[in-house]
Design a protein around this motif. Structure first.
Motif, PDB file in Angstrom:
ATOM      1  N   SER A   1     -11.503  24.761  34.799  1.00 14.46           N
ATOM      2  CA  SER A   1      -9.949  24.192  34.458  1.00 14.46           C
ATOM      3  C   SER A   1      -9.133  24.185  35.687  1.00 14.46           C
ATOM      4  CB  SER A   1      -9.602  25.072  33.236  1.00 14.46           C
ATOM      5  OG  SER A   1      -8.263  24.326  32.968  1.00 14.46           O
ATOM      6  N   ASN A   2      -8.372  23.295  35.897  1.00 12.78           N
ATOM      7  CA  ASN A   2      -7.286  23.252  36.730  1.00 12.78           C
ATOM      8  C   ASN A   2      -5.893  23.506  36.143  1.00 12.78           C
ATOM      9  OD1 ASN A   2      -8.778  22.098  38.543  1.00 12.78           O
ATOM     10  ND2 ASN A   2      -8.493  19.953  37.988  1.00 12.78           N
ATOM     11  N   LEU A   3      -6.061  23.879  34.769  1.00 13.92           N
ATOM     12  CA  LEU A   3      -4.750  24.242  33.966  1.00 13.92           C
ATOM     13  C   LEU A   3      -4.799  25.657  33.475  1.00 13.92           C
ATOM     14  CD1 LEU A   3      -4.278  21.197  31.438  1.00 13.92           C
ATOM     15  CD2 LEU A   3      -3.113  21.734  33.668  1.00 13.92           C
TER      16      LEU A   3
ATOM     17  N   GLY B   1      -8.555  30.544  36.056  1.00 10.78           N
ATOM     18  CA  GLY B   1      -9.879  31.465  36.119  1.00 10.78           C
ATOM     19  C   GLY B   1     -10.824  30.811  34.726  1.00 10.78           C
ATOM     20  N   PHE B   2     -10.524  29.746  33.998  1.00  8.26           N
ATOM     21  CA  PHE B   2     -11.180  29.377  32.973  1.00  8.26           C
ATOM     22  C   PHE B   2     -12.534  28.698  33.513  1.00  8.26           C
ATOM     23  CE2 PHE B   2     -12.203  26.481  29.359  1.00  8.26           C
ATOM     24  CZ  PHE B   2     -12.620  27.484  28.500  1.00  8.26           C
ATOM     25  N   VAL B   3     -13.632  29.279  33.359  1.00  6.04           N
ATOM     26  CA  VAL B   3     -14.829  28.628  33.776  1.00  6.04           C
ATOM     27  C   VAL B   3     -15.944  28.663  32.798  1.00  6.04           C
ATOM     28  CG1 VAL B   3     -16.733  28.800  35.542  1.00  6.04           C
ATOM     29  CG2 VAL B   3     -14.363  29.423  36.131  1.00  6.04           C
ATOM     30  N   VAL B   4     -16.466  27.477  32.626  1.00  5.76           N
ATOM     31  CA  VAL B   4     -17.693  27.359  31.510  1.00  5.76           C
ATOM     32  C   VAL B   4     -18.970  26.963  32.209  1.00  5.76           C
ATOM     33  CG1 VAL B   4     -18.400  26.131  29.406  1.00  5.76           C
ATOM     34  CG2 VAL B   4     -16.094  26.965  29.747  1.00  5.76           C
TER      35      VAL B   4
ATOM     36  N   ILE C   1     -18.996  30.909  28.298  1.00  2.00           N
ATOM     37  CA  ILE C   1     -17.863  30.924  29.149  1.00  2.00           C
ATOM     38  C   ILE C   1     -17.776  32.336  30.061  1.00  2.00           C
ATOM     39  CG2 ILE C   1     -15.380  31.717  28.852  1.00  2.00           C
ATOM     40  CD1 ILE C   1     -15.518  30.693  25.891  1.00  2.00           C
ATOM     41  N   VAL C   2     -17.886  31.905  31.186  1.00  2.00           N
ATOM     42  CA  VAL C   2     -18.014  33.033  32.379  1.00  2.00           C
ATOM     43  C   VAL C   2     -17.111  33.264  33.079  1.00  2.00           C
ATOM     44  CG1 VAL C   2     -20.643  32.268  32.618  1.00  2.00           C
ATOM     45  CG2 VAL C   2     -18.691  31.207  34.025  1.00  2.00           C
ATOM     46  N   GLY C   3     -15.789  32.799  32.611  1.00  2.00           N
ATOM     47  CA  GLY C   3     -14.633  33.442  33.412  1.00  2.00           C
ATOM     48  C   GLY C   3     -13.314  33.230  32.804  1.00  2.00           C
TER      49      GLY C   3
ATOM     50  N   LEU D   1     -18.347  36.024  29.073  1.00  2.00           N
ATOM     51  CA  LEU D   1     -17.478  36.349  28.006  1.00  2.00           C
ATOM     52  C   LEU D   1     -17.729  35.878  26.627  1.00  2.00           C
ATOM     53  CD1 LEU D   1     -13.903  35.398  29.520  1.00  2.00           C
ATOM     54  CD2 LEU D   1     -15.319  37.589  29.760  1.00  2.00           C
ATOM     55  N   ALA D   2     -18.815  34.865  26.574  1.00  3.13           N
ATOM     56  CA  ALA D   2     -19.361  34.480  25.407  1.00  3.13           C
ATOM     57  C   ALA D   2     -20.598  33.530  25.693  1.00  3.13           C
ATOM     58  CB  ALA D   2     -18.412  33.721  24.456  1.00  3.13           C
TER      59      ALA D   2
END
Length: 441
Positions: free
Chosen positions: A126-128, A131-134, A144-146, A154-155
């Motif tokens: 995600s650019n928003l 650190g949100f990485v899937v 979910i890895v970050g 994370l899940a």
């Protein structure tokens, strides 16, 4: 030549003058400060606008508070064209207006809010949400890895199906079920992976369509539509269909390893159950059951359940931390050490049916083996017969699914940051209310 250009311009102006525009409103609550994901299938939108109206999809425009909002239309039915099975997606901070006319427009042309790299796994960033990485492996089950500074698993296996029953049942001929078998998507003999399609990133999300079919449970099919939202959510719309007759004991949609691989000391948080069979058997309330195990807390005057996710809490019987429990609006695992959690958020909360047999034939909650499980669980314990509250429940009888039957599991897994357990509860409570509030008027 000049007269021709003028004539064309005049015709265009006339067309614009006679074009008709219609609009609908999407109402929603805004409680957390995060934009709210909005997803509407085009058939529903078309019916709301008016099926007789000759709308041109290129003219569609979305606004919030008078300001234009980027949107995307995803080819969810994978037929290569805009059609009723496709979906409109956008992010909104308040009630939104969708406008469309019967004249051509510019279409959707916005910068993507996420990037997609690689194939197995496809890595979505995600650019928003910082650190949100899937990751989406080839088998189609997202993980979910970050999120933020927590770059770890994370899940996992979001939307994986657990199912069991009697694939050789001849019940309607001779009242024989045959052997019982249990599988998940990834087990040999469970679901055959048909295919996974990762659609292009847009200004709000990346959509993944994965399809599975069981050769052992003939006619059992799963279509998993996963939306990875730039806000930090993984939405799963898990559609299970039956093309043949089946006797099933379990049919559950799950997520595994929620926060516990990142931090084994993570807490499990949720509202107090409306019904917990163990509490009914003991003649106490669900709150009383968890209070006896020192697993309740109070936030903003309301009581919630809170305990270490790795602690089974000395269950009344069997090994699950909880089972035979009502499906509630949300639950979460949260790490105070990391300040990060993942919440499972329901778009709809099932009605609490008074009749036990009818209730157990529908969706209930289980938390076992660090798996969030939602769905049908028809096994009953021998202990049911020893307690007055459950003595009348029909023991261990499968659900009978006929050709054409279906089941749907719809939830979002929301990664979040929180400075305390109280704030984690507030976030999960409010974010679920936001997602459930989205309504097309």
């Amino acid at each position: 030549m000049r007269r021709t250009v003028v004539a064309i311009a005049a015709l265009a102006l006339c067309a614009a003058a006679f074009a008709e525009t219609r609009s609908v409103t999407v109402n929603l609550e805004s409680l957390t400060g995060r934009p709210v994901p909005v997803s509407i299938d085009l058939l529903t939108l078309r019916d709301a606008i008016g099926a007789e109206f000759p709308m041109d999809w290129t003219s569609l425009r979305v606004t919030v508070g008078g300001e234009e909002v980027p949107y995307q239309i995803d080819d969810v039915d994978l037929n290569g064209r805009i059609s009723a099975g496709d979906q409109l997606g956008f992010l909104a901070t308040g009630p939104a207006t969708i406008e469309i006319s019967d004249a051509p427009g510019d279409g959707a042309n916005y910068e993507p809010a996420l990037t997609v790299e690689g194939e197995d796994p496809a890595v979505i960033t995600s650019n928003l949400a910082e650190g949100f990485v899937v990751e989406v492996p080839a088998h189609g089950l997202a993980r979910i890895v970050g999120y933020g500074d927590a770059q770890a698993l994370l899940a996992n296996e979001i939307g994986i199906l657990r199912f069991s029953g009697y694939p050789e049942s001849t019940w309607w001929a001779n009242e024989q079920y045959g052997p019982h078998e249990e599988y998940t998507n990834l087990e040999a003999g469970g679901m055959r992976h048909v295919g996974t399609t990762v659609l292009p990133a847009g200004p709000a999300r990346v959509t993944v369509v994965a399809e599975y079919a069981s050769d052992r449970f003939v006619g059992l099919r799963q279509r998993l539509v996963t939306h990875v939202w730039a806000t930090g959510e993984v939405e799963v719309d898990n559609q299970v269909t039956f093309a043949g007759y089946l006797d099933m004991m379990k049919l559950q949609s799950m997520a595994t390893a929620v926060m516990t691989q990142a931090d084994l000391d993570s807490l499990h948080l949720l509202p107090v159950f409306r019904r917990l069979i163990w509490a009914d058997q003991l003649g106490i309330t669900p709150e009383g059951y968890f209070a006896e195990r020192d697993a309740v807390t109070t936030v903003d005057g309301e009581t919630y359940i809170s305990f270490p996710a790795s602690d089974s809490l000395s269950p009344l019987y069997w090994g699950a931390t909880y089972i035979f429990a009502s499906a509630e609006p949300w639950r979460a695992n949260y790490s105070p050490n990391l300040g990060v959690g993942v919440a499972e958020l329901a778009y709809e909360t099932p009605e609490l049916i008074e009749d036990y047999d009818e209730w157990l034939a529908g969706n209930t909650w289980v938390f076992e083996s660090q798996e969030f499980r939602t769905g049908v669980f028809k096994w009953t314990a021998d202990e049911f017969g020893t307690y007055e509250a459950t003595a009348g429940i029909t023991p261990s009888t499968p659900n009978h699914y006929l050709p054409g039957d279906s089941a749907r599991f719809h939830a979002a897994y929301s990664a979040f940051s929180a400075g305390s357990t109280e704030d984690a509860i507030r976030y999960a409570r409010d974010r679920q209310a936001e997602l459930a509030s989205v309504a097309l008027e």
